[in-house]
Design a protein around this motif. Structure first.
Motif, PDB file in Angstrom:
ATOM      1  N   MET A 159      11.353  61.408 -59.751  1.00 35.97           N
ATOM      2  CA  MET A 159       9.874  61.899 -60.416  1.00 35.97           C
ATOM      3  C   MET A 159       9.094  60.585 -60.877  1.00 35.97           C
ATOM      4  O   MET A 159       9.864  59.964 -61.731  1.00 35.97           O
ATOM      5  CB  MET A 159      10.624  62.222 -61.596  1.00 35.97           C
ATOM      6  N   VAL A 160       8.050  60.238 -60.755  1.00 34.19           N
ATOM      7  CA  VAL A 160       6.893  59.273 -61.645  1.00 34.19           C
ATOM      8  C   VAL A 160       6.419  59.735 -63.306  1.00 34.19           C
ATOM      9  O   VAL A 160       5.964  60.500 -62.754  1.00 34.19           O
ATOM     10  CB  VAL A 160       6.403  59.001 -60.021  1.00 34.19           C
ATOM     11  N   THR A 161       6.546  59.040 -64.192  1.00 38.53           N
ATOM     12  CA  THR A 161       5.395  59.166 -64.485  1.00 38.53           C
ATOM     13  C   THR A 161       4.796  58.148 -64.941  1.00 38.53           C
ATOM     14  O   THR A 161       4.849  56.859 -65.062  1.00 38.53           O
ATOM     15  CB  THR A 161       6.195  59.641 -66.069  1.00 38.53           C
ATOM     16  N   ILE A 162       3.651  58.422 -64.494  1.00 34.62           N
ATOM     17  CA  ILE A 162       2.349  57.264 -65.091  1.00 34.62           C
ATOM     18  C   ILE A 162       1.338  57.236 -66.449  1.00 34.62           C
ATOM     19  O   ILE A 162       1.146  58.654 -66.881  1.00 34.62           O
ATOM     20  CB  ILE A 162       1.545  57.609 -64.053  1.00 34.62           C
ATOM     21  N   ILE A 163       1.779  56.192 -67.094  1.00 31.05           N
ATOM     22  CA  ILE A 163       1.732  55.952 -68.256  1.00 31.05           C
ATOM     23  C   ILE A 163       0.138  54.963 -68.234  1.00 31.05           C
ATOM     24  O   ILE A 163       0.920  54.026 -67.394  1.00 31.05           O
ATOM     25  CB  ILE A 163       2.384  55.595 -69.674  1.00 31.05           C
ATOM     26  N   GLY A 164      -0.375  54.499 -69.361  1.00 29.28           N
ATOM     27  CA  GLY A 164      -1.093  53.893 -69.928  1.00 29.28           C
ATOM     28  C   GLY A 164      -1.082  53.723 -70.742  1.00 29.28           C
ATOM     29  O   GLY A 164      -0.290  53.892 -71.757  1.00 29.28           O
ATOM     30  N   ASN A 165      -1.181  51.802 -70.726  1.00 29.04           N
ATOM     31  CA  ASN A 165      -0.126  50.707 -71.700  1.00 29.04           C
ATOM     32  C   ASN A 165      -1.261  50.592 -73.151  1.00 29.04           C
ATOM     33  O   ASN A 165      -1.036  50.617 -74.249  1.00 29.04           O
ATOM     34  CB  ASN A 165      -0.127  49.431 -71.440  1.00 29.04           C
ATOM     35  N   GLY A 166      -2.457  51.379 -72.648  1.00 28.66           N
ATOM     36  CA  GLY A 166      -3.343  51.364 -74.315  1.00 28.66           C
ATOM     37  C   GLY A 166      -4.397  49.858 -74.050  1.00 28.66           C
ATOM     38  O   GLY A 166      -4.221  48.802 -73.350  1.00 28.66           O
ATOM     39  N   VAL A 167      -4.958  49.590 -75.236  1.00 31.52           N
ATOM     40  CA  VAL A 167      -5.834  48.395 -74.944  1.00 31.52           C
ATOM     41  C   VAL A 167      -5.177  47.478 -75.683  1.00 31.52           C
ATOM     42  O   VAL A 167      -4.953  47.793 -76.828  1.00 31.52           O
ATOM     43  CB  VAL A 167      -7.052  48.950 -75.636  1.00 31.52           C
ATOM     44  N   GLY A 168      -5.471  46.025 -75.161  1.00 27.10           N
ATOM     45  CA  GLY A 168      -4.695  45.171 -76.036  1.00 27.10           C
ATOM     46  C   GLY A 168      -3.788  44.234 -74.606  1.00 27.10           C
ATOM     47  O   GLY A 168      -4.264  44.230 -73.850  1.00 27.10           O
ATOM     48  N   ASP A 169      -2.951  43.567 -75.451  1.00 27.73           N
ATOM     49  CA  ASP A 169      -2.115  42.541 -74.608  1.00 27.73           C
ATOM     50  C   ASP A 169      -1.854  43.039 -73.360  1.00 27.73           C
ATOM     51  O   ASP A 169      -1.199  44.770 -73.511  1.00 27.73           O
ATOM     52  CB  ASP A 169      -0.911  41.955 -74.707  1.00 27.73           C
ATOM     53  N   TYR A 170      -1.386  42.844 -72.277  1.00 26.51           N
ATOM     54  CA  TYR A 170      -0.364  43.356 -71.054  1.00 26.51           C
ATOM     55  C   TYR A 170       1.056  43.905 -71.822  1.00 26.51           C
ATOM     56  O   TYR A 170       1.787  42.249 -70.703  1.00 26.51           O
ATOM     57  CB  TYR A 170      -0.518  42.499 -69.624  1.00 26.51           C
ATOM     58  N   ASP A 171       1.320  44.463 -72.048  1.00 26.88           N
ATOM     59  CA  ASP A 171       2.626  44.832 -72.711  1.00 26.88           C
ATOM     60  C   ASP A 171       3.223  46.424 -72.936  1.00 26.88           C
ATOM     61  O   ASP A 171       2.186  47.198 -72.514  1.00 26.88           O
ATOM     62  CB  ASP A 171       3.219  44.024 -73.409  1.00 26.88           C
TER      63      ASP A 171
ATOM     64  N   ILE B 196       1.681  62.471 -65.420  1.00 22.92           N
ATOM     65  CA  ILE B 196       0.460  61.224 -66.026  1.00 22.92           C
ATOM     66  C   ILE B 196       0.169  60.999 -67.591  1.00 22.92           C
ATOM     67  O   ILE B 196      -0.152  62.679 -67.873  1.00 22.92           O
ATOM     68  CB  ILE B 196      -1.057  61.252 -65.413  1.00 22.92           C
ATOM     69  N   ILE B 197       0.513  60.204 -68.704  1.00 20.45           N
ATOM     70  CA  ILE B 197       0.702  60.712 -69.744  1.00 20.45           C
ATOM     71  C   ILE B 197      -0.724  59.465 -70.504  1.00 20.45           C
ATOM     72  O   ILE B 197      -0.693  58.169 -69.555  1.00 20.45           O
ATOM     73  CB  ILE B 197       1.558  59.974 -70.254  1.00 20.45           C
ATOM     74  N   ASP B 198      -1.739  59.765 -70.906  1.00 18.37           N
ATOM     75  CA  ASP B 198      -2.693  58.797 -70.848  1.00 18.37           C
ATOM     76  C   ASP B 198      -2.394  58.119 -72.069  1.00 18.37           C
ATOM     77  O   ASP B 198      -1.366  57.936 -73.042  1.00 18.37           O
ATOM     78  CB  ASP B 198      -4.010  59.730 -71.171  1.00 18.37           C
ATOM     79  N   ASN B 199      -3.386  57.111 -72.180  1.00 16.43           N
ATOM     80  CA  ASN B 199      -3.625  56.108 -73.580  1.00 16.43           C
ATOM     81  C   ASN B 199      -4.814  55.575 -73.337  1.00 16.43           C
ATOM     82  O   ASN B 199      -5.531  56.177 -72.825  1.00 16.43           O
ATOM     83  CB  ASN B 199      -2.212  54.649 -72.743  1.00 16.43           C
ATOM     84  N   GLN B 200      -5.123  55.304 -74.689  1.00 15.10           N
ATOM     85  CA  GLN B 200      -6.517  54.393 -75.128  1.00 15.10           C
ATOM     86  C   GLN B 200      -7.258  53.912 -74.211  1.00 15.10           C
ATOM     87  O   GLN B 200      -6.782  52.611 -73.808  1.00 15.10           O
ATOM     88  CB  GLN B 200      -6.759  53.655 -76.214  1.00 15.10           C
TER      89      GLN B 200
END
Length: 168
Positions: free
Chosen positions: A1-13, A91-95
């Motif tokens: 299973m693959v979950t794709i998520i964004g880290n949101g706006v900001g630093d690459y962390d 897919i889980i969205d983020n900002q």
């Protein structure tokens, strides 16, 4: 299973991800992420795609993209490749940078067009200024391209906001 998520706006962390990262066999992200954990793999796009296609059926993998996986992201491209190979994913969205700036200025999605100039030779004039607002994703060459297009307009007719790193 693959979950794709964004880290949101900001630093690459991973600070804006509300998942238990230790619950995944592997966490895959881009090479420029600051995170160093035992289960983290930092790969480029081609390496990521291959890794997910090769291991997505057998491992529980979290794939972290920058911003939102639904906004000019490899997240949806990878999702289509996984779907083609019958590998389960979600897919889980983020900002995204766009949603961040629209929220900041109180602009409705329906009033804002989107244009990406990343790696493109010319500006798509059908998209630029087609709506009250246009969100433009830029690279280092974009400002010059926009300057050429805007030279035909009166400066008083435009308002430009630079969202470089969007306050981060």
């Amino acid at each position: 299973m693959v979950t794709i998520i964004g880290n949101g706006v900001g630093d690459y962390d991973f600070s804006r991800i509300e998942l238990d990262l230790s619950s995944f066999d592997k966490v895959v992200c881009y090479k420029d992420f600051k995170e160093d954990r035992e289960n983290v793999l930092k790969l480029d796009y081609k390496e990521t795609k291959k890794y997910l296609l090769d291991n997505g059926k057998d491992l529980n993998i979290l794939y972290v993209v920058t911003g939102s996986p639904l906004f000019f992201s490899a997240g949806t491209l990878i999702g289509k490749a996984l779907e083609k190979e019958n590998i389960p994913y979600k897919i889980i969205d983020n900002q995204s940078s766009k949603s961040y700036i629209l929220s900041h200025f109180g602009i409705s999605e329906s009033n804002c067009g989107v244009l990406s100039l990343h790696g493109r030779e010319r500006v798509d004039l059908c998209e630029l200024l087609a709506k009250e607002y246009t969100f433009v994703l830029c690279d280092e060459k974009s400002i010059g391209k926009l300057r050429e297009v805007f030279c035909y307009l009166e400066p008083k007719d435009l308002r430009v906001y630079l969202g470089y790193k969007l306050g981060f």
